[in-house]
Design an enzyme around this catalytic site. Structure first.
Site: not given
Length: 765
Positions: A364-365, A494, A606-607
């Site tokens: 998806w980046d 994640e 994580k993000q």
């Protein structure tokens, strides 16, 4: 920067000396590519000791092999095969001999060793002086570039200038077909982001075509084919005296001060799947090499530099006030430009073509971090990246059926060929937000470019199929007053897996419905036969439209009224908060030191997840809400993902937290140059590089597309005097100059238009 000992101007990264650690690290930074193939910035000498290299890989976009994924316990629907991009024959290798002594950095005496990556010209130059044990010396200059004008071409020029007469100088070139790949140093880190390749994954045969040495390679399992060819020319001297197995030897007697110049061209053909195409592709490869050899290195380089000038003229961002950030920013834009597939059949991997991390997979980046750069600077490339998604739509439909969804499509979380390649489904297949990410990218592309043809064809079909998937995955929950819910999903974070109603996923699905509804209704109301043909072909039924409208209206978006906070998912606030403050530094990233179930039990990110949702649709949230959520989620986020800092930085800029915005941007812009994540050796962090552009244009420039109008809310960090960039919008080019006292907008090209500057209309003519 200091840890790498890399010096820079505003355009040139310079490495000096022969420290093996620095040379190894810069293999990634000095990589060159053009979207079709790339080659890492390793040294040229064939016999270079392995301590100077992590991986010398040359990679062709989507040239991959597969093997079965081995599970301890298999279950229905698990991904079946690894898809792994594989190194192809290395066209950089040369041997230099002076009086029969072989050059490498540990033989004789090497001085004045320097390598320079010229971002403006797109070339890597290496210079050094070598003295052999007999006291004879040579100066060496090696220039290499990967051509944009001839996408198959790696070009090198080796110039050797002797200090003495009558020495015997040998230059030997070799097209390394990687038979010694199995001897490469093993990666013992057990990092799941890296798959060790300990053996050659193809077989090869050598042959000639039109006097050109060619190598046909075929992968072991996927049966992908590639032709690699080489053409050498020693200027002013006779042909090589020796030619065998794709190596050529040139021997000359030196004359003091007279340069010996070898021009070397290596071509990597288009990948092909059918063996009967070999003759055709071989002929094309030989023709390319023969014609470009006649053209000559200098002419090829001149054309290449003109391409780079055109690129920088549109895509450069200038910062006044910080030269270190300026080169870091340009470094990121340079690698973004290098990474993108341009033929509609290949995409952009998480590492571009600079390394083997993540096996060369597309995530998806591309849509959520990298596409914006191309969309607003090179929209024709953005279209090709989205077209790739259309080419794998049938595989996405198949994946949906495997997931027991009878209508619609689910795009693979990580893939090359369209099939799911993620063996860990909680952080892979469960991230169904990828459908909404792709839909959002397509819708934004249509709005920014006005490309109705794509919108009524590929775009429409993908929007319908992704909306169908969400409509079938979710259901109406009577215990929540009939709200539409999406259960058992994983959001961008994640460290929080398999939850109900991830806020980001639900919001993206809600907008996926909105985009599909708008496009279908526009198609039905128009005279566009293309769109109607698409709807008929995919068996669209009118009741679907009403269901999407209802699901969009009733989409459940979790919110904690008591705390006044947006909930990342149904269960997030019911977990204990991870004690980040007292977690040892050596325990990060958490994924390498704690069992997934340990991490999943806690509030720890994580993000960016909820914050990313609010960034994308920022106009739909109040300022106070965004501030509360930002402060809360920042406190539980590790930024173990390279995708995280840019999002927090952009939101900090929007909320007026300028010092935070600046700090996050520093980390974003210099992530690979400073090896912030400690894994740049495996390839650049391409999504973060896209986040760097977004941080400048969306963050400090405040660009938002609301409806059909560009909105700017620029904010300049106190450390800078000015920022200048350009964006394209529906055939127009707009130059934006942000200064401390004012912001100027200039229409460089195209019809007049109206923009918003802090909600104030401005007419550009």
């Amino acid at each position: 920067m200091n840890t790498l000992k890399v010096k820079q101007s505003k355009w040139i990264l310079t490495e000096e000396g022969t420290d093996p650690e620095i040379i190894r690290q810069n293999e990634t930074l000095f990589a060159l590519s053009n979207g079709h193939f790339g080659t890492r910035g390793s040294l040229e000498e064939i016999n270079s000791p392995s301590k100077y290299s992590n991986s010398e890989a040359t990679l062709v976009n989507a040239f991959y092999d597969s093997e079965p994924i081995e599970y301890g316990e298999w279950a229905y629907g698990y991904a079946k095969e690894h898809q792994t991009i594989i190194p192809v024959p290395n066209g950089k290798k040369i041997t230099l001999k002076l009086d029969h002594e072989i050059f490498d950095l540990e033989a004789g005496k090497t001085t004045k060793h320097k390598r320079e990556l010229d971002l403006k010209k797109g070339i890597l130059k290496r210079t050094f002086t070598w003295e052999n044990t007999q006291g004879h010396k040579i100066d060496v200059e090696i220039i290499r570039f990967v051509s944009y004008d001839h996408k198959e071409l790696l070009a090198q020029k080796i110039t050797v200038t002797p200090y003495n007469d009558n020495n015997e100088l040998e230059i030997i070139t070799e097209l390394d077909d990687l038979k010694e790949l199995g001897s490469r140093k093993k990666d013992t880190s057990k990092d799941p982001r890296v798959k060790e390749q300990g053996e050659r994954r193809f077989h090869s045969e050598r042959f000639k075509k039109d006097s050109v040495d060619l190598l046909h390679i075929e992968t072991n399992h996927t049966k992908c084919h590639l032709i690699v060819g080489e053409k050498d020319k020693l200027k002013g001297f006779k042909s090589p005296i020796y030619n065998k197995n794709n190596s050529e030897k040139f021997i000359v007697k030196t004359k003091k001060g007279k340069p010996v110049v070898l021009e070397r061209l290596v071509a990597y053909s288009n990948m092909f799947d059918e063996e009967d195409k070999q003759e055709e592709i071989a002929q094309k490869t030989a023709t390319i090499l023969n014609e470009t050899s006649v053209l000559g290195f200098e002419n090829l380089l001149e054309k290449h530099i003109k391409h780079m000038e055109k690129f920088w003229n549109m895509s450069d961002i200038e910062i006044e006030g910080n030269d270190e950030l300026q080169v870091g920013l340009r470094f990121n834009l340079f690698h973004l430009h290098q990474a993108a597939g341009r033929d509609g059949k290949r995409n952009m991997s998480a590492k571009g073509l600079t390394g083997e991390g993540y096996e060369g997979h597309y995530f998806w980046d591309t849509e959520m971090y990298m596409l914006s750069f191309f969309l607003y600077t090179q929209p024709e490339i953005a279209k090709q990246l989205l077209t790739y998604r259309y080419t794998i739509l049938e595989e996405a439909r198949n994946r949906a059926r495997i997931m027991s969804i009878d209508e619609g499509a689910l795009f693979a979380w990580r893939t090359i060929n369209g099939k799911e390649a993620s063996p860990y489904y909680p952080a892979g297949t469960a991230q169904i937000h990828i459908n909404g990410d792709i839909a959002h990218a397509i819708y934004t592309y249509i709005k920014v470019t006005g490309d109705k043809h794509f919108g009524m064809n590929e775009g429409l079909e993908i929007l319908v199929e992704t909306a169908r998937f969400y409509a079938n995955w979710g259901h109406y929950d009577e215990k929540r007053e009939g709200a539409f819910v999406l259960n058992n999903v994983t959001g961008p974070d994640e460290y929080t897996a398999i939850v109900n109603n991830n806020y980001y996923t639900n919001l993206m699905a809600k907008h996926n419905f909105k985009y599909a509804i708008e496009m279908v209704e526009a198609t039905l109301e128009s005279n566009e036969e293309r769109g109607k043909d698409v709807l008929e072909r995919i068996n669209f039924k009118h009741p679907e439209l009403e269901n999407w409208k209802n699901a969009q209206k009733k989409m459940f978006l979790p919110y904690d009224e008591e705390q006044g906070l947006t909930m990342q998912d149904d269960s997030f606030f019911h977990k204990e908060v991870w004690d980040l403050k007292h977690t040892p530094k050596e325990k990060f990233p958490l994924l390498l030191h704690y069992h997934p179930l340990t991490i999943y039990r806690y509030q720890v990110n994580k993000q960016a997840d909820t914050i990313l949702a609010q960034f994308i649709f920022s106009h739909a949230f109040s300022h106070d809400q965004k501030v509360r959520d930002y402060n809360y989620y920042e406190s539980v986020t590790t930024h173990d993902s390279s995708l995280s800092r840019s999002v927090f930085g952009m939101m900090a800029s929007e909320l007026g937290f300028m010092q935070k915005a600046y700090t996050y941007f520093m980390d974003t812009a210099l992530m690979d140059l400073s090896d912030l994540q400690s894994n740049t050796r495996d390839g650049v962090h391409a999504a973060n590089m896209g986040g760097t552009w977004m941080s400048m244009v969306y963050g400090f420039g405040g660009l938002r597309l609301i409806g059909d109008r560009l909105n700017f809310n620029p904010r300049l960090p106190k450390e800078w005097q000015a920022v200048t960039f350009k964006v394209t919008f529906r055939g127009r080019i707009i130059k934006v100059s942000i200064k401390k006292e004012k912001t100027e907008y200039k229409l460089i090209e195209g019809e007049p238009l109206v923009i918003n500057h802090f909600n104030e209309e401005r007419q550009l003519k």
